[in-house]
Design an enzyme around this catalytic site. Structure first.
Site, PDB file in Angstrom:
ATOM      1  N   CYS A   1       0.846  -1.197   0.000  1.00 56.07           N
ATOM      2  CA  CYS A   1       0.000   0.000   0.000  1.00 56.07           C
ATOM      3  C   CYS A   1       0.883   1.250   0.000  1.00 56.07           C
ATOM      4  O   CYS A   1       0.627   2.217  -0.703  1.00 56.07           O
ATOM      5  CB  CYS A   1      -0.892   0.035   1.237  1.00 56.07           C
ATOM      6  SG  CYS A   1      -1.863  -1.439   1.520  1.00 56.07           S
TER       7      CYS A   1
ATOM      8  N   CYS B   1       2.408   3.039  -3.238  1.00 55.26           N
ATOM      9  CA  CYS B   1       1.630   4.051  -3.957  1.00 55.26           C
ATOM     10  C   CYS B   1       1.251   5.219  -3.038  1.00 55.26           C
ATOM     11  O   CYS B   1       1.384   6.369  -3.403  1.00 55.26           O
ATOM     12  CB  CYS B   1       0.347   3.449  -4.518  1.00 55.26           C
ATOM     13  SG  CYS B   1       0.587   2.294  -5.870  1.00 55.26           S
TER      14      CYS B   1
ATOM     15  N   CYS C   1      -8.502  -1.979  -4.266  1.00 59.55           N
ATOM     16  CA  CYS C   1      -7.098  -1.613  -4.442  1.00 59.55           C
ATOM     17  C   CYS C   1      -6.245  -2.874  -4.528  1.00 59.55           C
ATOM     18  O   CYS C   1      -5.339  -2.970  -5.345  1.00 59.55           O
ATOM     19  CB  CYS C   1      -6.642  -0.759  -3.260  1.00 59.55           C
ATOM     20  SG  CYS C   1      -5.846   0.766  -3.754  1.00 59.55           S
TER      21      CYS C   1
ATOM     22  N   CYS D   1     -35.228   0.753  12.428  1.00 62.29           N
ATOM     23  CA  CYS D   1     -34.051   1.251  13.154  1.00 62.29           C
ATOM     24  C   CYS D   1     -34.406   2.543  13.882  1.00 62.29           C
ATOM     25  O   CYS D   1     -34.021   2.759  15.034  1.00 62.29           O
ATOM     26  CB  CYS D   1     -32.904   1.543  12.199  1.00 62.29           C
ATOM     27  SG  CYS D   1     -32.554   0.283  10.977  1.00 62.29           S
TER      28      CYS D   1
ATOM     29  N   HIS E   1     -33.447   4.235  17.499  1.00 65.89           N
ATOM     30  CA  HIS E   1     -32.290   5.127  17.456  1.00 65.89           C
ATOM     31  C   HIS E   1     -32.625   6.594  17.191  1.00 65.89           C
ATOM     32  O   HIS E   1     -31.797   7.461  17.435  1.00 65.89           O
ATOM     33  CB  HIS E   1     -31.268   4.603  16.446  1.00 65.89           C
ATOM     34  CG  HIS E   1     -30.777   3.230  16.782  1.00 65.89           C
ATOM     35  ND1 HIS E   1     -29.990   2.975  17.876  1.00 65.89           N
ATOM     36  CD2 HIS E   1     -30.985   2.029  16.192  1.00 65.89           C
ATOM     37  CE1 HIS E   1     -29.718   1.687  17.934  1.00 65.89           C
ATOM     38  NE2 HIS E   1     -30.309   1.078  16.930  1.00 65.89           N
TER      39      HIS E   1
ATOM     40  N   ARG F   1     -22.032  -4.983  13.009  1.00 72.00           N
ATOM     41  CA  ARG F   1     -22.974  -4.376  13.951  1.00 72.00           C
ATOM     42  C   ARG F   1     -24.392  -4.319  13.360  1.00 72.00           C
ATOM     43  O   ARG F   1     -25.370  -4.636  13.999  1.00 72.00           O
ATOM     44  CB  ARG F   1     -22.452  -2.972  14.295  1.00 72.00           C
ATOM     45  CG  ARG F   1     -23.280  -2.138  15.223  1.00 72.00           C
ATOM     46  CD  ARG F   1     -23.408  -2.722  16.570  1.00 72.00           C
ATOM     47  NE  ARG F   1     -24.654  -3.457  16.672  1.00 72.00           N
ATOM     48  CZ  ARG F   1     -25.286  -3.749  17.800  1.00 72.00           C
ATOM     49  NH1 ARG F   1     -24.770  -3.387  18.939  1.00 72.00           N
ATOM     50  NH2 ARG F   1     -26.395  -4.392  17.801  1.00 72.00           N
TER      51      ARG F   1
ATOM     52  N   CYS G   1     -27.916  -6.097  14.555  1.00 71.10           N
ATOM     53  CA  CYS G   1     -29.164  -5.389  14.814  1.00 71.10           C
ATOM     54  C   CYS G   1     -30.302  -6.027  14.028  1.00 71.10           C
ATOM     55  O   CYS G   1     -31.411  -6.187  14.532  1.00 71.10           O
ATOM     56  CB  CYS G   1     -29.025  -3.918  14.406  1.00 71.10           C
ATOM     57  SG  CYS G   1     -29.042  -2.787  15.805  1.00 71.10           S
TER      58      CYS G   1
END
Lengths: 106, 258
Positions: free
Chosen positions: B73, B76, B111, B174, B178, B215, B219
């Site tokens: 990495c 570049c 990449c 959600c 939240h 995560r 949920c």
């Protein structure tokens, strides 16, 4: 990758109590868990942690299956003389990691 | 008060609550503010933050040559501390070639396959999390800056729609937790405002580092909905919406959460 990070103050006054923090990368597999198909996952834990200060053992921990992964062990010691703190973690399956840190005491 | 009036009154209260809607900017809180003093101290000190183990691994991987191109990495991008500054705060970002937004993990894998000619890393693998954590660490303390243009707008809208749509056997959106009930508790744990400021983060419950997608999948399982596979466009849209919703908040990677 077996990695450990230790944090020791670079310099201290003679007789001062210094805090030492260590963090070791380890899954701490308890040996009590099973896979989805019911096979027991073999135990894989760190068994022992030792810290020596210029060759003298100042701190030792015996670890057991109930301890969390990547155990954080922090303790204090007295800055007696300039020198090296050497740390060693030894565990199941030939796990062994060593790390050193130097402290200068004035 | 008759039963009928009482019911009407209760219903109107519920409506008022459900209509709480979006969180005003002045009341936005990171999950950090809801944690115990001990967990906050653990995150704040690099000597005790277990996420730093992944960040250090990521630094090693950043400088390690990989793939048929035998390039690292760093060959570049140079020093990540300079080149990757504030980059993670802009992800998920729109990719013109794919015609859709990609998250940081997907960008790293693109990449890898295009420039390094290496096989992509598996989602949630130690290596991919380590690289993502190392890159995102360079944005710590910087504000999230998701820019939306005409091309990415439909994906943001799709993410917003998913956030507000009831789903799963529990029939919960959600937003019902939240947006509407973030000051409350669920099974004794504080309900957060779902601002993804610290991913990938170390969750004490996971005993390891995990991505925002992990995560989100947790949920979705929690509301008994079928979750999407890692890297699914639906998850990336939701990530885009959540990051956009947290615009201006400070990055905390690698955060620690209970």
């Amino acid at each position: 990758m077996a990695r450990a990070v230790v944090t020791v103050p670079a310099r201290a006054k003679r007789g001062e109590i210094v805090e030492v923090k260590t963090l070791a990368q380890h899954p701490m597999e308890t040996g009590f868990r099973r896979t989805q198909t019911g096979e027991l996952i073999p135990r894989d834990i760190i068994r022992r942690f030792t810290c020596t200060y210029n060759g003298t053992e100042v701190y030792r921990v015996e670890l057991h299956p109930a301890m969390s992964a990547n155990p954080l062990i922090a303790f204090s010691t007295i800055a007696a003389e300039t020198g090296t703190l050497a740390f060693q973690w030894v565990g199941d399956n030939g796990y062994s990691v060593t790390e050193t840190a130097s402290i200068s005491v004035e | 008060m008759s039963l009928r009036t009482a019911l009407l009154f209760a219903a109107s209260l519920l409506c008022a609550r459900a209509g709480a809607g979006e969180i005003p900017p002045s009341e936005r809180r990171s999950g950090y503010d809801l944690m115990s003093r001990e967990t906050r101290a653990m995150q704040d000190d690099d000597a005790t933050n277990p996420g730093m183990l992944w960040v250090l691994d990521g630094e090693t991987l950043w400088n390690r040559k990989a793939g048929a191109a035998d390039r690292a990495c760093s060959d570049c991008h140079g020093d990540a501390r300079e080149s990757m500054k504030a980059v993670a705060a802009r992800y998920p970002a729109f990719d013109a070639a794919l015609g859709r937004p990609v998250n940081l993990e997907q960008r790293i894998n693109m990449c890898r396959s295009k420039r390094q000619k290496a096989p992509p890393l598996a989602f949630e693998s130690r290596e991919l999390l380590a690289l993502a954590a190392y890159v995102a660490r360079q944005s710590r303390g910087l504000p999230i800056e998701i820019a939306i243009d005409a091309r990415s707008r439909p994906f943001l809208d799709a993410g917003s729609e998913a956030f507000h749509r009831r789903q799963g056997q529990l029939n919960l959106a959600c937003s019902q937790c939240h947006d509407d009930h973030w000051s409350g508790k669920l099974a004794g744990s504080p309900i957060t405002q779902a601002h993804p400021t610290g991913y990938p983060l170390y969750r004490l419950e996971w005993q390891g580092l995990g991505s925002l997608e992990r995560r989100l999948r947790g949920c979705l399982t929690g509301v008994r909905a079928e979750s999407y596979p890692y890297g699914a466009p639906e998850l990336v849209n939701l990530e885009l919406y959540l990051m956009w919703r947290a615009n201006g908040m400070r990055m905390e990677t690698p955060a620690v959460r209970p």
